[in-house]
Design a protein around this motif. Sequence first.
Motif, PDB file in Angstrom:
ATOM      1  N   GLU A 187     147.348 165.523  57.617  1.00 52.14           N
ATOM      2  CA  GLU A 187     148.387 166.446  57.147  1.00 52.14           C
ATOM      3  C   GLU A 187     149.084 165.843  55.934  1.00 52.14           C
ATOM      4  O   GLU A 187     149.171 164.611  55.799  1.00 52.14           O
ATOM      5  CB  GLU A 187     149.414 166.713  58.249  1.00 52.14           C
ATOM      6  CG  GLU A 187     150.478 167.737  57.874  1.00 52.14           C
ATOM      7  CD  GLU A 187     151.437 168.007  59.025  1.00 52.14           C
ATOM      8  OE1 GLU A 187     151.200 168.973  59.771  1.00 52.14           O
ATOM      9  OE2 GLU A 187     152.399 167.231  59.181  1.00 52.14           O
ATOM     10  N   TYR A 189     152.550 166.387  53.021  1.00 50.30           N
ATOM     11  CA  TYR A 189     153.750 167.085  52.551  1.00 50.30           C
ATOM     12  C   TYR A 189     154.057 166.544  51.160  1.00 50.30           C
ATOM     13  O   TYR A 189     154.194 165.332  50.978  1.00 50.30           O
ATOM     14  CB  TYR A 189     154.949 166.867  53.475  1.00 50.30           C
ATOM     15  CG  TYR A 189     156.162 167.636  53.002  1.00 50.30           C
ATOM     16  CD1 TYR A 189     156.236 169.019  53.177  1.00 50.30           C
ATOM     17  CD2 TYR A 189     157.208 167.003  52.343  1.00 50.30           C
ATOM     18  CE1 TYR A 189     157.330 169.743  52.727  1.00 50.30           C
ATOM     19  CE2 TYR A 189     158.306 167.715  51.878  1.00 50.30           C
ATOM     20  CZ  TYR A 189     158.359 169.089  52.074  1.00 50.30           C
ATOM     21  OH  TYR A 189     159.442 169.807  51.607  1.00 50.30           O
ATOM     22  N   CYS A 316     147.883 169.029  48.961  1.00 48.83           N
ATOM     23  CA  CYS A 316     149.126 168.642  48.296  1.00 48.83           C
ATOM     24  C   CYS A 316     149.574 169.711  47.294  1.00 48.83           C
ATOM     25  O   CYS A 316     150.769 169.989  47.165  1.00 48.83           O
ATOM     26  CB  CYS A 316     148.956 167.304  47.592  1.00 48.83           C
ATOM     27  SG  CYS A 316     148.932 165.884  48.709  1.00 48.83           S
ATOM     28  N   SER A 319     151.067 172.425  49.334  1.00 47.44           N
ATOM     29  CA  SER A 319     152.332 171.983  49.907  1.00 47.44           C
ATOM     30  C   SER A 319     153.449 172.020  48.877  1.00 47.44           C
ATOM     31  O   SER A 319     154.566 172.483  49.157  1.00 47.44           O
ATOM     32  CB  SER A 319     152.176 170.561  50.457  1.00 47.44           C
ATOM     33  OG  SER A 319     153.404 170.059  50.934  1.00 47.44           O
ATOM     34  N   GLU A 322     154.396 175.715  48.182  1.00 43.78           N
ATOM     35  CA  GLU A 322     155.019 176.469  49.268  1.00 43.78           C
ATOM     36  C   GLU A 322     156.092 175.688  50.015  1.00 43.78           C
ATOM     37  O   GLU A 322     156.681 176.202  50.971  1.00 43.78           O
ATOM     38  CB  GLU A 322     153.940 176.950  50.242  1.00 43.78           C
ATOM     39  CG  GLU A 322     152.945 177.897  49.572  1.00 43.78           C
ATOM     40  CD  GLU A 322     152.005 178.575  50.544  1.00 43.78           C
ATOM     41  OE1 GLU A 322     152.075 178.272  51.769  1.00 43.78           O
ATOM     42  OE2 GLU A 322     151.205 179.419  50.096  1.00 43.78           O
ATOM     43  N   HIS A 323     156.359 174.461  49.590  1.00 42.24           N
ATOM     44  CA  HIS A 323     157.448 173.650  50.167  1.00 42.24           C
ATOM     45  C   HIS A 323     157.321 173.515  51.692  1.00 42.24           C
ATOM     46  O   HIS A 323     158.269 173.771  52.439  1.00 42.24           O
ATOM     47  CB  HIS A 323     158.813 174.255  49.821  1.00 42.24           C
ATOM     48  CG  HIS A 323     159.029 174.462  48.357  1.00 42.24           C
ATOM     49  ND1 HIS A 323     159.277 173.429  47.490  1.00 42.24           N
ATOM     50  CD2 HIS A 323     159.014 175.592  47.605  1.00 42.24           C
ATOM     51  CE1 HIS A 323     159.415 173.907  46.269  1.00 42.24           C
ATOM     52  NE2 HIS A 323     159.249 175.210  46.306  1.00 42.24           N
ATOM     53  N   ARG A 324     156.127 173.073  52.127  1.00 42.86           N
ATOM     54  CA  ARG A 324     155.912 172.919  53.572  1.00 42.86           C
ATOM     55  C   ARG A 324     154.784 171.932  53.835  1.00 42.86           C
ATOM     56  O   ARG A 324     153.945 171.678  52.956  1.00 42.86           O
ATOM     57  CB  ARG A 324     155.568 174.266  54.210  1.00 42.86           C
ATOM     58  CG  ARG A 324     154.239 174.857  53.716  1.00 42.86           C
ATOM     59  CD  ARG A 324     153.912 176.154  54.415  1.00 42.86           C
ATOM     60  NE  ARG A 324     152.689 176.763  53.923  1.00 42.86           N
ATOM     61  CZ  ARG A 324     151.469 176.487  54.403  1.00 42.86           C
ATOM     62  NH1 ARG A 324     151.329 175.594  55.388  1.00 42.86           N
ATOM     63  NH2 ARG A 324     150.400 177.094  53.912  1.00 42.86           N
ATOM     64  N   PRO A 325     154.759 171.375  55.045  1.00 38.03           N
ATOM     65  CA  PRO A 325     153.625 170.532  55.412  1.00 38.03           C
ATOM     66  C   PRO A 325     152.346 171.372  55.474  1.00 38.03           C
ATOM     67  O   PRO A 325     152.377 172.553  55.853  1.00 38.03           O
ATOM     68  CB  PRO A 325     153.995 170.015  56.804  1.00 38.03           C
ATOM     69  CG  PRO A 325     155.467 170.230  56.930  1.00 38.03           C
ATOM     70  CD  PRO A 325     155.780 171.438  56.107  1.00 38.03           C
ATOM     71  N   VAL A 326     151.218 170.765  55.104  1.00 37.71           N
ATOM     72  CA  VAL A 326     149.932 171.471  55.129  1.00 37.71           C
ATOM     73  C   VAL A 326     148.901 170.614  55.857  1.00 37.71           C
ATOM     74  O   VAL A 326     148.567 169.512  55.389  1.00 37.71           O
ATOM     75  CB  VAL A 326     149.430 171.784  53.706  1.00 37.71           C
ATOM     76  CG1 VAL A 326     148.032 172.400  53.753  1.00 37.71           C
ATOM     77  CG2 VAL A 326     150.388 172.723  52.989  1.00 37.71           C
ATOM     78  N   GLU A 330     143.770 173.458  57.355  1.00 37.04           N
ATOM     79  CA  GLU A 330     144.139 174.750  56.762  1.00 37.04           C
ATOM     80  C   GLU A 330     143.409 174.993  55.446  1.00 37.04           C
ATOM     81  O   GLU A 330     142.871 176.073  55.197  1.00 37.04           O
ATOM     82  CB  GLU A 330     145.638 174.833  56.542  1.00 37.04           C
ATOM     83  CG  GLU A 330     146.093 176.130  55.898  1.00 37.04           C
ATOM     84  CD  GLU A 330     147.593 176.190  55.696  1.00 37.04           C
ATOM     85  OE1 GLU A 330     148.035 176.955  54.813  1.00 37.04           O
ATOM     86  OE2 GLU A 330     148.322 175.478  56.417  1.00 37.04           O
TER      87      GLU A 330
END
Length: 334
Positions: A187, A189, A316, A319, A322-326, A330
């Motif tokens: 993951e 961020y 990255c 992320s 969209e300002h979120r963990p990925v 995904e």
Amino acid sequence: MRIGILGLGRIGTFHAETLAALDAVGSLVVADPFANAAKAAAERFGAEVADSPEAVLASGVDGVVIAAATDAHPALILAAVEAGVPVFCEKPVARTMAEGLEVLQGVAGRGVPVQIGFNRRFDAGFTAARDAVLSGELGRLHTVRAVTLDPAPPPAAYIAASGGIFRDCAVHDFDVIRWVTGREVSEVYAVGGNRGADFIREAGDADTTGAVLTLDDGTVAVVSNSRHNARGYDVRLELHGFADSVAVGLEDRLPLRSVEPGATFPAGVPHDFFMDRFTAAYRAELTAFTEVVAGVRPSPCTVEDALEAGWIAEACTLSLREHRPVPLAEVRRG
């Protein structure tokens, strides 16, 4: 052996100079869309000039080095593999991950080795760090820190075609983190901003970024990148384990100034460019390719390896947008 070079820009010319000095290389055959570039390289390195990539592949070369523009990489890799010629190609494999997957499918099962150019795998410091991890002397890792800071941004035209800072710059950190730790990223961020050149912002890119990568064993890796480091070209890696800690790049040419009273480290002239910092690594990398061509070693950085780093860059980029963990799973579905 006889090596072909496709593309005689900055990195292609640098590779030609390196190859011409290797004992294993007897002759070079070069081609570039700009005839003057090929002619200049031929005169400088005693190379033969071919008028097209197809002519290079048909000239009896034992291996080919691709240093052409990124958009040309997929077709050139596949043409070389079709001709049965071992390939060294500068990163990335392709402009997009979809194209990269097509290349992976096209080379699979063909029995022709393809090596992708991630030079940090051949740097003495990064190699020693990997050995420290594999030997167990650091114990179980808990934190990794990677830094790549450029002294100044590339030209606007380069930025516009680069795919973004994660795909162009940070991807080297992503690859070497995988290689040194032997772990995969689960993951990410990412954050970023623009602190300098307007043309980077106008291209929809960031010039300064940070990314937190969670590895599949829970190790936390922090990656810091910027296009602006006035003191020089700064590439470092820290590995912190429960038994010991080590650092790559902590040497006298480190472009960082200590403000501690009485400190004299680092005392050397700072690195100012990637070719300066990694000259020996590039030589080791191309020496490895001659061994791949000779059939005495497998590719030390495969298309699949390069795509793994590319997926991290994709995650990255998403992320940051969209300002979120990925999770990596995904983007792989995409």
